[in-house]
Each structure stands twice: as C-alpha cells, then as structure tokens.
Design a protein around this motif. Structure first.
Motif, PDB file in Angstrom:
ATOM      1  N   MET A  69       1.302  -1.559  -0.166  1.00 22.46           N
ATOM      2  CA  MET A  69       0.471  -0.284   0.057  1.00 22.46           C
ATOM      3  C   MET A  69       0.882   1.198   0.004  1.00 22.46           C
ATOM      4  O   MET A  69       0.629   2.404  -0.489  1.00 22.46           O
ATOM      5  N   MET A  70       1.767   0.737   0.923  1.00 21.86           N
ATOM      6  CA  MET A  70       2.588   2.453   0.267  1.00 21.86           C
ATOM      7  C   MET A  70       3.867   1.970  -0.709  1.00 21.86           C
ATOM      8  O   MET A  70       3.958   3.712  -0.734  1.00 21.86           O
ATOM      9  N   ILE A  71       3.892   1.097  -1.135  1.00 22.73           N
ATOM     10  CA  ILE A  71       4.615   1.768  -2.040  1.00 22.73           C
ATOM     11  C   ILE A  71       3.821   2.647  -3.542  1.00 22.73           C
ATOM     12  O   ILE A  71       4.282   2.873  -4.532  1.00 22.73           O
ATOM     13  N   ALA A  72       2.332   2.524  -3.520  1.00 20.60           N
ATOM     14  CA  ALA A  72       1.510   3.585  -3.978  1.00 20.60           C
ATOM     15  C   ALA A  72       1.806   4.778  -3.921  1.00 20.60           C
ATOM     16  O   ALA A  72       1.297   5.763  -5.238  1.00 20.60           O
ATOM     17  N   ILE A  73       2.548   5.221  -3.170  1.00 20.56           N
ATOM     18  CA  ILE A  73       3.135   6.645  -3.007  1.00 20.56           C
ATOM     19  C   ILE A  73       3.385   7.130  -3.892  1.00 20.56           C
ATOM     20  O   ILE A  73       4.044   8.360  -4.854  1.00 20.56           O
ATOM     21  N   ASN A  74       4.690   5.823  -4.569  1.00 24.09           N
ATOM     22  CA  ASN A  74       5.621   6.448  -5.182  1.00 24.09           C
ATOM     23  C   ASN A  74       4.718   6.935  -6.625  1.00 24.09           C
ATOM     24  O   ASN A  74       5.539   7.967  -7.051  1.00 24.09           O
ATOM     25  N   PRO A  75       4.243   6.247  -7.576  1.00 20.99           N
ATOM     26  CA  PRO A  75       4.045   6.688  -8.999  1.00 20.99           C
ATOM     27  C   PRO A  75       2.614   7.865  -9.165  1.00 20.99           C
ATOM     28  O   PRO A  75       2.451   8.878  -9.538  1.00 20.99           O
ATOM     29  N   MET A  76       2.150   8.210  -7.932  1.00 23.72           N
ATOM     30  CA  MET A  76       1.075   9.169  -7.614  1.00 23.72           C
ATOM     31  C   MET A  76       2.507  10.417  -7.374  1.00 23.72           C
ATOM     32  O   MET A  76       2.119  11.505  -8.314  1.00 23.72           O
ATOM     33  N   VAL A  77       3.380  10.369  -6.518  1.00 22.47           N
ATOM     34  CA  VAL A  77       4.535  11.342  -6.278  1.00 22.47           C
ATOM     35  C   VAL A  77       4.920  11.980  -7.637  1.00 22.47           C
ATOM     36  O   VAL A  77       4.745  12.848  -8.257  1.00 22.47           O
ATOM     37  N   ALA A  78       5.499  10.669  -7.903  1.00 21.13           N
ATOM     38  CA  ALA A  78       6.710  10.902  -9.822  1.00 21.13           C
ATOM     39  C   ALA A  78       5.444  11.287 -10.531  1.00 21.13           C
ATOM     40  O   ALA A  78       5.912  12.181 -11.443  1.00 21.13           O
ATOM     41  N   VAL A  92      -0.291  14.640  -1.257  1.00 20.35           N
ATOM     42  CA  VAL A  92      -0.070  12.562  -1.068  1.00 20.35           C
ATOM     43  C   VAL A  92       0.894  12.484  -0.165  1.00 20.35           C
ATOM     44  O   VAL A  92       0.517  11.313   0.740  1.00 20.35           O
ATOM     45  N   PHE A  93       2.166  13.293   0.364  1.00 22.33           N
ATOM     46  CA  PHE A  93       3.024  12.766   1.421  1.00 22.33           C
ATOM     47  C   PHE A  93       2.174  12.563   3.125  1.00 22.33           C
ATOM     48  O   PHE A  93       2.214  11.947   3.436  1.00 22.33           O
ATOM     49  N   GLN A  94       1.441  13.623   3.306  1.00 23.32           N
ATOM     50  CA  GLN A  94       0.133  13.348   3.751  1.00 23.32           C
ATOM     51  C   GLN A  94      -0.889  12.766   4.453  1.00 23.32           C
ATOM     52  O   GLN A  94      -1.014  11.949   5.113  1.00 23.32           O
ATOM     53  N   LEU A  95      -1.696  11.671   3.168  1.00 25.90           N
ATOM     54  CA  LEU A  95      -1.980  10.462   2.728  1.00 25.90           C
ATOM     55  C   LEU A  95      -1.465   9.777   3.269  1.00 25.90           C
ATOM     56  O   LEU A  95      -2.059   8.784   3.968  1.00 25.90           O
ATOM     57  N   GLY A  96       0.093   9.750   2.791  1.00 21.87           N
ATOM     58  CA  GLY A  96       0.845   8.474   3.394  1.00 21.87           C
ATOM     59  C   GLY A  96       1.235   8.555   4.558  1.00 21.87           C
ATOM     60  O   GLY A  96       0.797   7.426   5.522  1.00 21.87           O
ATOM     61  N   PHE A  97       1.325   9.874   5.298  1.00 23.86           N
ATOM     62  CA  PHE A  97       0.866   9.686   6.804  1.00 23.86           C
ATOM     63  C   PHE A  97      -0.151   9.032   7.848  1.00 23.86           C
ATOM     64  O   PHE A  97       0.054   8.226   9.072  1.00 23.86           O
ATOM     65  N   VAL A  98      -1.847   9.951   7.475  1.00 27.65           N
ATOM     66  CA  VAL A  98      -2.454   8.818   7.677  1.00 27.65           C
ATOM     67  C   VAL A  98      -2.246   7.668   7.657  1.00 27.65           C
ATOM     68  O   VAL A  98      -2.742   6.866   8.675  1.00 27.65           O
ATOM     69  N   MET A  99      -1.948   7.180   6.394  1.00 26.78           N
ATOM     70  CA  MET A  99      -2.179   5.853   6.196  1.00 26.78           C
ATOM     71  C   MET A  99      -1.062   5.049   7.202  1.00 26.78           C
ATOM     72  O   MET A  99      -0.996   3.507   8.176  1.00 26.78           O
ATOM     73  N   ALA A 100      -0.011   5.373   6.942  1.00 24.28           N
ATOM     74  CA  ALA A 100       1.333   5.006   8.448  1.00 24.28           C
ATOM     75  C   ALA A 100       0.245   4.563   9.334  1.00 24.28           C
ATOM     76  O   ALA A 100       0.827   3.228   9.836  1.00 24.28           O
ATOM     77  N   LEU A 149       8.120   3.992   5.617  1.00 28.46           N
ATOM     78  CA  LEU A 149       7.889   3.828   3.457  1.00 28.46           C
ATOM     79  C   LEU A 149       7.299   4.630   3.347  1.00 28.46           C
ATOM     80  O   LEU A 149       7.594   5.052   2.132  1.00 28.46           O
ATOM     81  N   ALA A 150       6.605   5.497   4.215  1.00 29.52           N
ATOM     82  CA  ALA A 150       5.392   6.792   3.470  1.00 29.52           C
ATOM     83  C   ALA A 150       6.539   7.969   2.911  1.00 29.52           C
ATOM     84  O   ALA A 150       5.953   8.046   1.442  1.00 29.52           O
ATOM     85  N   LEU A 151       7.527   8.178   4.089  1.00 26.33           N
ATOM     86  CA  LEU A 151       8.203   9.152   3.109  1.00 26.33           C
ATOM     87  C   LEU A 151       9.395   8.300   2.492  1.00 26.33           C
ATOM     88  O   LEU A 151       9.434   9.622   1.679  1.00 26.33           O
ATOM     89  N   PHE A 243      -6.183   3.931  -3.455  1.00 24.11           N
ATOM     90  CA  PHE A 243      -6.739   2.235  -2.540  1.00 24.11           C
ATOM     91  C   PHE A 243      -6.325   1.676  -3.861  1.00 24.11           C
ATOM     92  O   PHE A 243      -5.955   0.872  -4.375  1.00 24.11           O
ATOM     93  N   GLN A 244      -7.089   2.263  -5.170  1.00 21.32           N
ATOM     94  CA  GLN A 244      -6.969   1.829  -6.657  1.00 21.32           C
ATOM     95  C   GLN A 244      -5.256   1.442  -6.875  1.00 21.32           C
ATOM     96  O   GLN A 244      -5.870   0.590  -7.407  1.00 21.32           O
ATOM     97  N   ILE A 245      -4.632   2.489  -6.875  1.00 17.91           N
ATOM     98  CA  ILE A 245      -3.926   1.900  -6.544  1.00 17.91           C
ATOM     99  C   ILE A 245      -2.566   0.758  -6.255  1.00 17.91           C
ATOM    100  O   ILE A 245      -2.404  -0.005  -6.624  1.00 17.91           O
ATOM    101  N   GLY A 246      -3.009   1.362  -4.746  1.00 23.89           N
ATOM    102  CA  GLY A 246      -2.518   0.063  -3.724  1.00 23.89           C
ATOM    103  C   GLY A 246      -2.810  -0.845  -3.766  1.00 23.89           C
ATOM    104  O   GLY A 246      -2.096  -1.494  -3.203  1.00 23.89           O
ATOM    105  N   ILE A 247      -4.021  -1.046  -3.960  1.00 17.85           N
ATOM    106  CA  ILE A 247      -4.489  -2.314  -3.325  1.00 17.85           C
ATOM    107  C   ILE A 247      -3.987  -3.633  -3.917  1.00 17.85           C
ATOM    108  O   ILE A 247      -3.869  -4.827  -3.431  1.00 17.85           O
ATOM    109  N   PRO A 248      -4.244  -3.073  -5.437  1.00 16.88           N
ATOM    110  CA  PRO A 248      -3.820  -4.099  -6.768  1.00 16.88           C
ATOM    111  C   PRO A 248      -2.127  -4.296  -5.766  1.00 16.88           C
ATOM    112  O   PRO A 248      -1.768  -5.921  -6.244  1.00 16.88           O
ATOM    113  N   ILE A 249      -1.006  -3.368  -6.052  1.00 13.99           N
ATOM    114  CA  ILE A 249      -0.088  -3.601  -5.502  1.00 13.99           C
ATOM    115  C   ILE A 249       0.567  -4.735  -4.231  1.00 13.99           C
ATOM    116  O   ILE A 249       0.817  -5.347  -4.672  1.00 13.99           O
ATOM    117  N   ALA A 250      -0.754  -3.915  -2.982  1.00 16.56           N
ATOM    118  CA  ALA A 250      -0.687  -5.021  -1.695  1.00 16.56           C
ATOM    119  C   ALA A 250      -0.945  -6.111  -2.201  1.00 16.56           C
ATOM    120  O   ALA A 250       0.133  -7.655  -1.321  1.00 16.56           O
TER     121      ALA A 250
END
Length: 459
Positions: A69-78, A92-100, A149-151, A243-250
């Motif tokens: 799930m945390m890996i999804a942050i990479n393509p979103m930020v990129a 997106v970074f702040q979303l990562g903190f909340v999810m973390a 991992l979010a950072l 979640f659309q990006i992260g769930i399949p990765i996870a």
C-alpha cells in the motif's frame, strides 16, 4: 527501440542508474538489518533463533500487505512531479502519514494477538511463548516503520533515493549496538534474547523514520510542497485513487511472498538437510533480487514522471531502458551464481550434503534470475503508469495457477521434492515476466507516438 537515438538511450539510462544505485544500496542496507538480527539471535540460543525466524516470517505476511500500500505513493508523487503539481505532492505525503498511522495501529493489534495464531498452526509451546513476546516487542515500531515507508516512497517518487540510502546505512550501526545490548544484556539491561531483538528493531525503525523526516523537513527544495504545513485530512478523491493503485500492488506482493513461503513450509517436511539447503539458496536469491528490486523503484519513478509530463515517447524509453538494464544486471548475477555457487554456499555451512543440495538449488535460482528481473521491472514500469489491477491478476495466475501447482505436482508426484518446487518458481516467474512485459508493450503502443526529445531534467 530503433526509433530512439543512441544519445537519448544513453541519457535515459544514465538517469535511471543515478536513481537506481542508491535505491539498490538502500535495499541491501535494510536487508542487512534483518541479517544482523538473525545472526545475533542465533548466537544467543537456538530458541531465540527459532523465535526470530518464525516471528519475522509471520510479521512479513502482515508487513508485505501494508508495504504494498505504501509503495503506491511513489507513482502518485512521480506523476504529480511531472505535472509540476507541487501542492498536490504535499497532499500525497500527508495521505501517506495518515495511512501509515492506521496501518501501524492495525499491525500493532495483529502482532499482540499473534499467540493465538501460533498455537493454531501447531508451533511448539517453547517457541510460541518466545515468538509472541518477540512480536509484541516488534509491534511498538510498526507505526514508525510505515511512516518511514511513506516518506521513502514519496522521496523515491521525487528521485531522492540517495537520501533513503544514507538513512538506511546510518541505521546499521545502531541496529548492531542495540541488538547486542538488548539480546545479551549489559549496562543495567538484562539479557532478553529474541525479545531484545524485537525492541532493538522497533527503536531502529523509529530512527529510520526520524532520519528521513529530518531530511525531508530540512530539504529546501521540498519547501514548495508544504509537506509539513497546512495539514489537511486527505480528500475522498485522493484516498480513492490511492486505494485503487495500492490494493492491487499489496495483493500482488502478498501472493508472491505467500508462494515462496508456502513452498518453504512444504519443503520443511522433507527433512533438515533439504530445508536448510532451501533456506540458503533462497537467501542467496533474495540478496540477488535486491538489484532488480532497487532498479524497479527507479523505473517506476522515471515512467511516472514522464507520464505526468505527457511525454509518452520518453516514458516508453524509460520503461525499455529500465527493463534492458535489468537484463544486463541479471547476466552479471547469473554468472556469479553459476560459477561461484559452491563458494557462496560454503559461507553458510561446511555440511557437505547441504552444500551439494544448496548448490543445485542455486543453479535453478540462477535460471529464474532473468525472469525475476524482467517481471519486477516490467511491473515497475506499469506501476509508473498507475496500471496495477491487471498486473495483479497476472501475478495471481502466474504464481498460484502455474507456479505453485506445478511445483507441488513435481515435488509430490514425481518425487523431485525441493527441486520440483524450484522448477515451479521458474515457471511462475517466467509466465509473469511474459505477461507483464507484453502488457507494457501493448499499453504503450496505444499512447500517442510522440518522439522523445532532449528535455531538461527535473531539479
């Protein structure tokens, strides 16, 4: 890639290497943290070693799900970086903190209830007690590791892999010192064995997060993202995309880890020698896998950046260069594993029968290095395009319709045992590589056929 000029290929490859080398070294450094836990626990007692091994395997099932799930942050930020959408990067970074924090709390609860699962599986009582205490100690660091991992994923999406590498190497001496202190005791601390390793790991995870947080906070180029300013709860739209990006990765990661873990459990039924040889060969393969895995981080970031720029020709070039680099790295890896496999196994054990079995398995591991490198970088390229659902389906088919069933059939019905399962791994990874590479080729052909040009690199 015939339409690409040599200087364009050289330039994109050079940029990939700049991002990939620190990412690879960071992966190896983080792997070294787990290795030191295992070595020091093994020197304390057999019970401590078994507890750390059993506990960490259980933890990895939970961890791999949320790590995906945390890996999804990479393509979103990129992609946002390519679009120059600076404020949205901060969101997106702040979303990562909340999810973390959410994932950390869920992991904390799961690890503190692990004793019931260990008893259910049938682990010996002596190991259950120590393992559950180790996992409870480990649970105190779960929020920190997901925040790290979010950072990390966000920084990787901004090509800042060098910062992640430096933080990872900075953690190694702390891990060694804290492990030694808490496992063996001293300076007013009683020897805690495996439980001490759990507390040490929790502290190191916290340090990793703090190191990377300080870098991200103090990096002047990041001020425009306002990561630590004007904090807002993530929007429904952004969370849905995440979640659309992260769930399949996870789920894809869990299925792959479950395939390898399931085979390991079945192989353990064949006796200590085969189980030990399998563990050695799998460890060697895992170390070799850090290279294409680190490269895939760079591929995701570069493909995502050019997708955000809508420079689809450059995006295709980034994907092809990454996949090509992976093949070159794997040729080196395969050569080392084929010609030095006996010397490599000799580092782990001097038991002659185990050496012979492990060397034969490493031969098979060398064969699947090409498929493994190809599938992980093709998946990384697709991830950069935010294409994760169909790749997950491909992985499920490859690992659980092809790989595991074939391995089980050869192992059980043709008495090939460990080698049968390893042939199943080769088949599963090969099918995954073919499907994922084919999808990247097909998807990129549908995009506008613009010609890459010499664009300025992001600052």
């Amino acid at each position: 890639m015939s339409k690409y000029q040599p200087h364009q290929v050289k330039r994109e490859t050079s940029e990939l290497v700049k991002i990939a080398i620190p990412a690879i070294l960071a992966q190896l450094a983080q792997m070294a943290l787990g290795v030191s836990d295992t070595i020091m626990s093994g020197n304390f007692s057999a019970n401590a070693l078994a507890a750390v091994g059993t506990g960490f395997n259980l933890f990895m099932i939970i961890f791999s799900l949320f790590m995906g799930m945390m890996i999804a942050i990479n393509p979103m930020v990129a992609q946002l970086n390519g679009e120059k959408a600076e404020k949205r990067i901060g969101r997106v970074f702040q979303l990562g903190f909340v999810m973390a924090i959410i994932f950390g709390i869920l992991s904390f609860i799961a690890l503190n209830l692990s004793e019931h699962l260990l008893n259910l599986v049938g682990i010996p009582e002596a190991i259950v007690t120590t393992t559950s205490e180790y996992l409870k100690a480990l649970s105190w660091g779960t929020v920190s590791v997901y925040l790290f991992l979010a950072l990390r994923s966000g920084n990787e999406g901004l090509f800042s892999t060098k910062a992640v590498m430096i933080c990872s190497f900075m953690a190694i001496p702390f891990n060694v010192v804290l492990n030694y202190w808490f496992i063996f005791g001293g300076l007013g601390v009683e020897a805690m064995g495996a439980v001490g390793a759990g507390y040490a790991t929790s502290i190191v995870w916290t340090l990793l997060f703090l190191f990377l947080a300080i870098f991200t906070f103090r990096h002047k180029a990041y001020d425009k993202f306002e990561i630590f300013k004007h904090f807002n709860l993530p929007s429904i739209k952004l969370t849905k995309e995440y979640f659309q990006i992260g769930i399949p990765i996870a789920l894809g990661m869990v299925m792959e880890i479950a395939m390898f873990g399931g085979m390991g459990i079945f192989i353990a039924r064949y006796g200590e020698q085969l189980a030990g040889a399998h563990q050695i060969a799998m460890n060697v393969a895992a170390v070799a896998f850090m290279v294409p895995l680190g490269l895939s981080v760079a591929v995701t970031a570069r493909v995502g950046y050019w997708m955000g720029q809508k420079r689809f020709g450059q995006m295709r070039l980034a994907g092809y260069c990454g996949i090509g680099l992976g093949i070159i790295f794997q040729i080196i890896s395969v050569s080392i594993m084929l010609f030095l496999r006996y010397q490599i196994v000799g580092v782990y054990t001097d038991d002659v029968p185990i050496i012979e079995i492990a060397a034969s398995l490493i031969f098979l591991a060398a064969i699947f290095q090409f498929s493994d490198g190809l599938q992980v970088n093709a998946a990384g390229a697709l991830r950069g395009m935010k294409d994760t659902t169909i790749p997950m389906v491909y992985m499920a088919f490859s690992y659980w319709i092809v790989g595991f069933p074939l391995g089980y059939y050869l192992a059980e019905y043709h008495d090939m045992k460990a080698q049968g399962f390893w042939i199943g791994i080769i088949a599963g990874l090969t099918v995954a590589a073919i499907l994922l590479l084919g999808r990247f080729i097909r998807k990129t052909k549908k995009l506008p056929q613009d010609q890459p040009i010499d664009l300025p690199e992001p600052s």
